[in-house]
Design an enzyme around this catalytic site. Structure first.
Site, PDB file in Angstrom:
ATOM      1  N   ARG A   1      -5.494  -2.252   8.537  1.00 43.76           N
ATOM      2  CA  ARG A   1      -6.625  -3.032   8.006  1.00 43.76           C
ATOM      3  C   ARG A   1      -6.114  -4.275   7.299  1.00 43.76           C
ATOM      4  NH1 ARG A   1      -8.368   2.207   6.323  1.00 43.76           N
ATOM      5  NH2 ARG A   1      -7.241   2.039   4.364  1.00 43.76           N
TER       6      ARG A   1
ATOM      7  N   ASN B   1     -10.658  -2.905  -6.260  1.00 42.20           N
ATOM      8  CA  ASN B   1      -9.831  -1.940  -7.003  1.00 42.20           C
ATOM      9  C   ASN B   1     -10.388  -1.577  -8.382  1.00 42.20           C
ATOM     10  OD1 ASN B   1      -6.631  -3.128  -5.667  1.00 42.20           O
ATOM     11  ND2 ASN B   1      -7.913  -1.420  -5.019  1.00 42.20           N
TER      12      ASN B   1
ATOM     13  N   THR C   1     -10.643  -7.126  -5.474  1.00 36.54           N
ATOM     14  CA  THR C   1     -11.921  -7.087  -6.212  1.00 36.54           C
ATOM     15  C   THR C   1     -12.522  -5.679  -6.131  1.00 36.54           C
ATOM     16  OG1 THR C   1     -12.834  -8.056  -4.189  1.00 36.54           O
ATOM     17  CG2 THR C   1     -12.573  -9.527  -6.051  1.00 36.54           C
TER      18      THR C   1
ATOM     19  N   ASP D   1       0.837  -1.200   0.000  1.00 35.30           N
ATOM     20  CA  ASP D   1       0.000   0.000   0.000  1.00 35.30           C
ATOM     21  C   ASP D   1       0.872   1.250   0.000  1.00 35.30           C
ATOM     22  OD1 ASP D   1      -2.310   1.462   0.023  1.00 35.30           O
ATOM     23  OD2 ASP D   1      -2.758   1.120   2.138  1.00 35.30           O
TER      24      ASP D   1
HETATM   25  C1  FPP Z   1      -1.645   0.199  -3.435  1.00 30.99           C
HETATM   26  O1  FPP Z   1      -1.273   1.551  -3.489  1.00 30.99           O
HETATM   27  C2  FPP Z   1      -1.227  -0.495  -4.646  1.00 30.99           C
HETATM   28  C3  FPP Z   1      -2.080  -1.106  -5.528  1.00 30.99           C
HETATM   29  C4  FPP Z   1      -3.534  -1.132  -5.345  1.00 30.99           C
HETATM   30  C5  FPP Z   1      -1.572  -1.726  -6.754  1.00 30.99           C
HETATM   31  C6  FPP Z   1      -0.308  -2.510  -6.605  1.00 30.99           C
HETATM   32  C7  FPP Z   1       0.150  -2.885  -7.925  1.00 30.99           C
HETATM   33  C8  FPP Z   1       1.416  -2.936  -8.331  1.00 30.99           C
HETATM   34  C9  FPP Z   1       2.567  -2.676  -7.449  1.00 30.99           C
HETATM   35  C10 FPP Z   1       1.713  -3.235  -9.740  1.00 30.99           C
HETATM   36  C11 FPP Z   1       1.486  -4.625 -10.257  1.00 30.99           C
HETATM   37  C12 FPP Z   1       1.783  -5.761  -9.376  1.00 30.99           C
HETATM   38  C13 FPP Z   1       2.767  -6.689  -9.502  1.00 30.99           C
HETATM   39  C14 FPP Z   1       2.759  -7.906  -8.645  1.00 30.99           C
HETATM   40  C15 FPP Z   1       3.854  -6.587 -10.472  1.00 30.99           C
HETATM   41  P1  FPP Z   1      -2.397   2.646  -3.531  1.00 30.99           P
HETATM   42  O2  FPP Z   1      -2.609   3.056  -4.947  1.00 30.99           O
HETATM   43  O3  FPP Z   1      -3.622   2.158  -2.833  1.00 30.99           O
HETATM   44  O4  FPP Z   1      -1.709   3.799  -2.742  1.00 30.99           O
HETATM   45  P2  FPP Z   1      -2.433   4.944  -1.868  1.00 30.99           P
HETATM   46  O5  FPP Z   1      -3.133   4.232  -0.744  1.00 30.99           O
HETATM   47  O6  FPP Z   1      -1.301   5.785  -1.421  1.00 30.99           O
HETATM   48  O7  FPP Z   1      -3.371   5.655  -2.797  1.00 30.99           O
END
Ligand code: FPP
Length: 254
Positions: A206, A80, A78, A32
């Site tokens: 969480r 996202n 699911t 995250d």
């Molecule tokens: C959470 O950060 C991250 C995600 C929901 C996506 C994670 C995906 C990758 C790292 C890329 C693909 C995966 C692999 C295994 C190569 P956030 O966007 O929720 O951050 P925030 O809470 O600061 O908004």
């Protein structure tokens, strides 16, 4: 040895203050903070995801180098899909590129890759790459690396219930015979078991619908570090913290 060789060797070796006998067998990670990492630098959110992929690559190498047997990361929930379509599309593309680019190194390291979740809803090109990556690594006997994509813990539990209910309806299963072991044989994690350690970055307290059944007795480690900044030093800290914990599984101390 050159200075670079010494540094490489040091990074690859389990830090000396960690006990190799007390490592978590299976580590799960909620990655995250990509968006915040980018926003703090005045960059678009997708740059955070791009850097986040670099962190995934390094963590896979680190876990393999240090002798962790299984690593599971949460790449897309699911929930996202509710993000802006452009961000969803970038995450899918990053995943596809990652699977394609990392395949040679996965083979070198004998890592067995598995993707779990509602894979049938992913874009076709991503599904094809997943099949290729899983098929190519399927005979590897090294670390197991699982990527949960379009994954939801509640959905996984419901799927198991449906599968077992169908067997009961067919007359192949008695409801009284449904126990934890049978239930677990229908979970995505049938081959890797429950995580011993859950790491979550960016400070949120969480579980976010991740591995709800499997995390029952996991030690939880939450760090304020944002995912793109989670490096070997941070992993060292998480493992050190894990080794200090007293895991009792509901029993009293012996
Ligand atoms: C959470 O950060 C991250 C995600 C929901 C996506 C994670 C995906 C990758 C790292 C890329 C693909 C995966 C692999 C295994 C190569 P956030 O966007 O929720 O951050 P925030 O809470 O600061 O908004």
């Amino acid at each position: 040895m050159t200075a670079k060789q010494i540094i490489d060797h040091t990074l690859k070796t389990l830090p000396s203050d960690l006990d190799p006998q007390k490592l978590p067998r299976h580590v799960a990670v909620i990655m995250d903070g990509n968006g915040r990492w980018a926003q703090q630098r005045g960059l678009p959110r997708i740059m955070g995801h791009t850097r986040g992929v670099d962190t995934v690559r390094e963590l896979v190498r680190c876990c393999d180098d240090w002798g962790i047997q299984a690593l599971t990361v949460y790449s897309f929930s699911t929930e996202n899909w509710k993000r802006p379509p452009q961000e969803v599309s970038v995450i899918m593309t990053l995943l596809e590129q990652f699977l394609q680019r990392e395949l040679p190194e996965m083979m070198d390291r004998k890592i067995r890759l598995e993707l779990v979740g509602g894979l049938q809803d992913l874009p076709n090109s991503v599904q094809k790459q997943i099949q290729k990556s899983m098929g190519t690594t399927s005979q590897n006997e090294g670390m197991r690396f699982t990527v949960a994509t379009n994954y939801g813990g509640r959905q996984e539990i419901l799927q198991v219930c449906q599968a077992l209910a169908a067997q009961v309806k067919q007359g192949d299963l008695n409801p009284e015979d449904i126990d934890q072991a049978l239930f677990e044989r229908h979970l995505y994690t049938v081959n890797v078991g429950d995580p011993d350690l859950l790491i979550r970055t960016s400070g949120e307290m969480r579980i976010s619908n991740f591995l709800l059944w499997q995390l029952a007795y996991a030690e939880i480690y939450i760090t304020d570090i944002l995912w793109p900044d989670f490096d070997r030093a941070e992993m060292h800290r998480a493992l050190w913290e894990f080794q200090k914990r007293d895991r009792r599984f509901g029993k009293v101390k012996s």
